[in-house]
Design a protein around this motif. Structure first.
Motif, PDB file in Angstrom:
ATOM      1  N   LYS A 214      53.701  26.124  15.332  1.00  0.00           N
ATOM      2  CA  LYS A 214      53.081  27.310  16.821  1.00  0.00           C
ATOM      3  C   LYS A 214      52.660  27.975  16.183  1.00  0.00           C
ATOM      4  O   LYS A 214      51.023  29.317  15.830  1.00  0.00           O
ATOM      5  N   ASN A 215      53.694  29.171  15.786  1.00  0.00           N
ATOM      6  CA  ASN A 215      54.023  30.725  14.974  1.00  0.00           C
ATOM      7  C   ASN A 215      52.358  31.000  14.022  1.00  0.00           C
ATOM      8  O   ASN A 215      52.231  31.922  13.855  1.00  0.00           O
ATOM      9  N   ASN A 216      52.330  29.662  14.194  1.00  0.00           N
ATOM     10  CA  ASN A 216      51.152  29.340  12.062  1.00  0.00           C
ATOM     11  C   ASN A 216      49.483  29.636  13.577  1.00  0.00           C
ATOM     12  O   ASN A 216      48.686  30.085  12.951  1.00  0.00           O
TER      13      ASN A 216
ATOM     14  N   ARG B  94      41.862  36.079   3.536  1.00  0.00           N
ATOM     15  CA  ARG B  94      42.418  35.968   2.329  1.00  0.00           C
ATOM     16  C   ARG B  94      42.923  37.435   1.992  1.00  0.00           C
ATOM     17  O   ARG B  94      44.939  37.874   1.393  1.00  0.00           O
ATOM     18  N   SER B  95      42.011  37.730   2.010  1.00  0.00           N
ATOM     19  CA  SER B  95      42.709  39.902   1.459  1.00  0.00           C
ATOM     20  C   SER B  95      43.396  40.480   2.536  1.00  0.00           C
ATOM     21  O   SER B  95      44.098  41.217   2.058  1.00  0.00           O
ATOM     22  N   ASP B  96      43.200  40.376   4.382  1.00  0.00           N
ATOM     23  CA  ASP B  96      43.870  41.791   4.844  1.00  0.00           C
ATOM     24  C   ASP B  96      45.210  40.566   5.827  1.00  0.00           C
ATOM     25  O   ASP B  96      45.337  41.177   5.801  1.00  0.00           O
ATOM     26  N   TYR B  97      44.324  39.355   5.686  1.00  0.00           N
ATOM     27  CA  TYR B  97      45.642  39.011   6.724  1.00  0.00           C
ATOM     28  C   TYR B  97      46.659  37.676   6.375  1.00  0.00           C
ATOM     29  O   TYR B  97      46.817  36.588   6.286  1.00  0.00           O
ATOM     30  N   LYS B  98      46.151  37.196   4.341  1.00  0.00           N
ATOM     31  CA  LYS B  98      46.990  36.127   3.708  1.00  0.00           C
ATOM     32  C   LYS B  98      46.501  35.015   3.779  1.00  0.00           C
ATOM     33  O   LYS B  98      47.539  34.029   4.175  1.00  0.00           O
TER      34      LYS B  98
ATOM     35  N   ASP C  12      53.417  38.055  -9.334  1.00  0.00           N
ATOM     36  CA  ASP C  12      52.151  38.646  -8.108  1.00  0.00           C
ATOM     37  C   ASP C  12      51.699  38.018  -7.641  1.00  0.00           C
ATOM     38  O   ASP C  12      50.776  38.253  -6.558  1.00  0.00           O
ATOM     39  N   ILE C  13      52.525  37.693  -7.228  1.00  0.00           N
ATOM     40  CA  ILE C  13      51.997  35.961  -6.272  1.00  0.00           C
ATOM     41  C   ILE C  13      52.812  36.633  -4.940  1.00  0.00           C
ATOM     42  O   ILE C  13      53.665  36.895  -4.971  1.00  0.00           O
ATOM     43  N   GLU C  14      51.667  36.351  -4.439  1.00  0.00           N
ATOM     44  CA  GLU C  14      51.876  36.498  -2.346  1.00  0.00           C
ATOM     45  C   GLU C  14      52.236  35.282  -2.079  1.00  0.00           C
ATOM     46  O   GLU C  14      51.893  34.313  -2.518  1.00  0.00           O
ATOM     47  N   GLU C  15      52.828  35.621  -0.919  1.00  0.00           N
ATOM     48  CA  GLU C  15      52.784  35.054  -0.179  1.00  0.00           C
ATOM     49  C   GLU C  15      51.414  34.353   1.167  1.00  0.00           C
ATOM     50  O   GLU C  15      50.976  35.240   1.774  1.00  0.00           O
ATOM     51  N   ILE C  16      51.424  33.342   0.576  1.00  0.00           N
ATOM     52  CA  ILE C  16      49.388  32.890   1.337  1.00  0.00           C
ATOM     53  C   ILE C  16      50.581  32.132   2.343  1.00  0.00           C
ATOM     54  O   ILE C  16      50.514  30.741   2.345  1.00  0.00           O
ATOM     55  N   LEU C  17      49.369  31.860   4.242  1.00  0.00           N
ATOM     56  CA  LEU C  17      49.629  30.468   4.862  1.00  0.00           C
ATOM     57  C   LEU C  17      48.543  29.737   4.221  1.00  0.00           C
ATOM     58  O   LEU C  17      47.243  30.096   4.973  1.00  0.00           O
ATOM     59  N   LEU C  18      49.360  28.533   4.035  1.00  0.00           N
ATOM     60  CA  LEU C  18      47.663  27.469   3.819  1.00  0.00           C
ATOM     61  C   LEU C  18      47.774  27.037   4.431  1.00  0.00           C
ATOM     62  O   LEU C  18      48.073  26.270   5.048  1.00  0.00           O
ATOM     63  N   MET C  19      46.882  27.451   5.493  1.00  0.00           N
ATOM     64  CA  MET C  19      45.812  26.664   6.523  1.00  0.00           C
ATOM     65  C   MET C  19      44.182  26.090   6.256  1.00  0.00           C
ATOM     66  O   MET C  19      43.445  25.884   7.186  1.00  0.00           O
ATOM     67  N   GLY C  20      44.508  25.386   4.543  1.00  0.00           N
ATOM     68  CA  GLY C  20      43.143  24.876   4.354  1.00  0.00           C
ATOM     69  C   GLY C  20      43.552  23.837   4.265  1.00  0.00           C
ATOM     70  O   GLY C  20      44.543  23.302   4.617  1.00  0.00           O
ATOM     71  N   PRO C  21      41.791  22.530   3.280  1.00  0.00           N
ATOM     72  CA  PRO C  21      42.532  21.449   3.500  1.00  0.00           C
ATOM     73  C   PRO C  21      43.486  20.924   2.362  1.00  0.00           C
ATOM     74  O   PRO C  21      43.431  19.537   1.942  1.00  0.00           O
ATOM     75  N   GLY C  22      44.167  21.875   2.242  1.00  0.00           N
ATOM     76  CA  GLY C  22      45.807  21.418   1.095  1.00  0.00           C
ATOM     77  C   GLY C  22      45.322  21.936  -0.370  1.00  0.00           C
ATOM     78  O   GLY C  22      44.556  22.426  -0.348  1.00  0.00           O
ATOM     79  N   PRO C  23      46.198  22.717  -1.005  1.00  0.00           N
ATOM     80  CA  PRO C  23      47.700  22.227  -0.483  1.00  0.00           C
ATOM     81  C   PRO C  23      48.179  22.946   0.789  1.00  0.00           C
ATOM     82  O   PRO C  23      47.746  24.067   0.995  1.00  0.00           O
TER      83      PRO C  23
ATOM     84  N   CYS D  99      50.366  16.331   3.798  1.00  0.00           N
ATOM     85  CA  CYS D  99      51.472  16.504   5.172  1.00  0.00           C
ATOM     86  C   CYS D  99      53.029  16.175   4.108  1.00  0.00           C
ATOM     87  O   CYS D  99      54.179  16.442   5.118  1.00  0.00           O
ATOM     88  N   LEU D 100      52.567  16.092   3.185  1.00  0.00           N
ATOM     89  CA  LEU D 100      54.357  15.768   2.595  1.00  0.00           C
ATOM     90  C   LEU D 100      54.940  17.330   1.876  1.00  0.00           C
ATOM     91  O   LEU D 100      55.930  17.348   1.827  1.00  0.00           O
ATOM     92  N   SER D 101      53.623  17.811   2.063  1.00  0.00           N
ATOM     93  CA  SER D 101      54.468  19.375   2.170  1.00  0.00           C
ATOM     94  C   SER D 101      55.534  20.021   0.348  1.00  0.00           C
ATOM     95  O   SER D 101      56.355  20.492   0.601  1.00  0.00           O
ATOM     96  N   CYS D 102      54.493  19.220  -0.317  1.00  0.00           N
ATOM     97  CA  CYS D 102      54.757  19.362  -1.453  1.00  0.00           C
ATOM     98  C   CYS D 102      53.851  19.997  -3.235  1.00  0.00           C
ATOM     99  O   CYS D 102      52.871  20.128  -2.024  1.00  0.00           O
ATOM    100  N   PRO D 103      54.187  20.813  -4.039  1.00  0.00           N
ATOM    101  CA  PRO D 103      53.171  20.951  -4.943  1.00  0.00           C
ATOM    102  C   PRO D 103      52.315  20.239  -4.497  1.00  0.00           C
ATOM    103  O   PRO D 103      53.143  18.635  -4.813  1.00  0.00           O
ATOM    104  N   PRO D 104      51.205  20.204  -5.499  1.00  0.00           N
ATOM    105  CA  PRO D 104      50.337  19.143  -5.690  1.00  0.00           C
ATOM    106  C   PRO D 104      50.342  18.626  -7.076  1.00  0.00           C
ATOM    107  O   PRO D 104      51.993  19.536  -8.060  1.00  0.00           O
ATOM    108  N   GLY D 105      50.671  17.049  -7.076  1.00  0.00           N
ATOM    109  CA  GLY D 105      51.404  16.176  -8.529  1.00  0.00           C
ATOM    110  C   GLY D 105      51.757  14.733  -8.733  1.00  0.00           C
ATOM    111  O   GLY D 105      51.814  13.951  -9.627  1.00  0.00           O
ATOM    112  N   LEU D 106      51.279  14.420  -7.030  1.00  0.00           N
ATOM    113  CA  LEU D 106      51.691  12.932  -7.231  1.00  0.00           C
ATOM    114  C   LEU D 106      51.617  12.638  -5.579  1.00  0.00           C
ATOM    115  O   LEU D 106      50.672  13.234  -5.079  1.00  0.00           O
TER     116      LEU D 106
END
Ligand SMILES: Cc1ncc(COP(=O)(O)O)c(C=O)c1O
Length: 370
Positions: free
Chosen positions: A356-358, A326-330, A7-18, A198-205
């Motif tokens: 730019k598209n984001n 988050r709920s309506d625009y992901k 059930d994990i949705e594709e979310i456009l992550l535009m917060g402070p990370g990740p 800014c390295l756009s990996c999952p968190p962990g390193l």
């Protein structure tokens, strides 16, 4: 059993990370797991070290990704450099400077601070005055203060450490990979970052680097590093090319594949182009927000391209806006922290998210929600 992963949705992550992870980095994560002393894995480790050195503009041999998030990098730098009663100065203008103060205090250091109003930068002149006749062992600052969106003038403070006895420690969690970080030129002795910005990996390193002088001091401590897991004298033996590798802890193999892939892609695109892409997205976001009558919280020269603090307009329920995005625009954006809670939104344009598209998708969504 209902497997929640499906059930994990594709979310456009535009917060402070990740930030958003590139599909090639996800692919890298699912490469076959090798042993932590496997000869092919060692080749990957060596290459990661070389790529990190290039990214950090340093010759420091002790440059490597620590197992853990950015805070593990912070803890590693402080726990290795500080012994009880050492004098430490922390320059604070947000949450992450405060966190360094907390960690250093727990280590029994004599912690002094120089504090600046949140949303304003560290003032080099005041730092210079503070350093006159001082004998701090460590002076620490955050490059990109994610909690406020302020870019601190590290390159200016750097001059004070040219021939200094003090160790200059820098948090580059949010800046690394999105703007220039020059460890050697800026006289930095210890630096840590995080994989999920800014390295756009999952968190962990936590990519980290120690100067030879800092490493010497760690090797000649009066007391043992009180944290075994983050002891650089031990971790160094696993990561140093020229020594026989010694097992310390099982490296997070697949996360290291992800970091390797992210670094390869960073250099394929080219540092100049990556930084330019961040700047262009930030300029576009700023101008669109301006057209909507929204104001940036930080003054122009100190704004971070990868983390934009935006003042909440009068009468707007900021939490409701984030919830609907988050709920309506992901789309995920961040809230303010500490004294800035309820006062700002934090809009991240980090790494793979900085496109730019984001920006366009976000602006259209924000217009509708407001
Ligand atoms: C500037 C800064 N330093 C340190 C940290 C801590 O990193 P982490 O949350 O990955 O432990 C963060 C996380 O947002 C950060 O932005």
């Amino acid at each position: 059993m209902n497997n929640l992963l499906k059930d994990i949705e594709e979310i456009l992550l535009m917060g402070p990370g990740p930030s958003c992870v590139h599909p090639k980095v996800y692919e890298a994560l699912s490469s076959k797991t090798l042993g932590h002393l496997d000869p092919h894995f060692i080749k990957i480790m060596d290459e990661i070290k070389e790529l990190l050195k290039k990214l950090l503009n340093t010759k420091n041999n002790l440059t490597l990704p620590l197992s853990g998030t950015g805070s593990a990098g912070m803890e590693a730098c402080l726990v290795n450099l500080i012994e009880p009663k050492d004098e430490v100065l922390i320059l604070i203008n947000g949450v992450f400077g405060k966190r360094m103060q907390e960690v250093a205090t727990r280590l029994g250091a004599k912690v002094d601070t120089l504090e600046f109003e949140w949303g304003t930068p560290i003032q080099p002149e005041l730092v210079r005055e503070k350093l006159i006749d001082s004998s701090y062992k460590v002076v620490a600052a955050v490059h990109a203060e994610t909690s406020t969106g302020v870019r601190n003038p590290i390159e200016k403070i750097a001059d004070f450490f040219k021939d200094s006895e003090s160790f200059f420690l820098v948090d580059a969690v949010t800046s690394l990979g999105g703007m220039e970080v020059k460890v050697d030129e800026w006289n930095i002795d210890a630096l840590y970052s995080g994989s999920q910005k800014c390295l756009s990996c999952p968190p962990g390193l936590a990519p980290s680097s120690f100067s030879d002088r800092a490493f010497d001091s760690i090797m000649n401590r009066k007391t043992k590093v009180p944290n075994w897991y983050l002891d650089m004298s031990l971790i160094g033996q696993y990561w140093q090319q020229e020594r026989k590798r010694v097992y310390h802890h099982t490296a997070p193999i697949n996360m290291l594949y992800a970091l390797y892939q992210a670094l390869v892609m960073f250099f394929e695109e080219g540092p100049e182009n990556v930084f330019k892409r961040h700047m262009e997205c930030y300029e576009m976001l700023k101008s669109e927000l301006n057209n909507m009558g929204l104001k940036m919280f930080v003054q122009e020269p100190y704004q971070l391209p990868m983390l934009n603090a935006v003042a909440i307009p009068e009468g707007v329920d900021e939490a409701k806006v984030r919830k609907i995005l988050r709920s309506d625009y992901k789309i995920e954006i961040g809230a303010g922290l500490g004294p800035l809670a309820g006062k700002i939104w934090r809009i991240g344009l980090m790494g793979h998210t900085a496109r730019k598209n984001n920006v366009e998708t976000f602006i259209n969504a924000l217009k509708e929600v407001l």
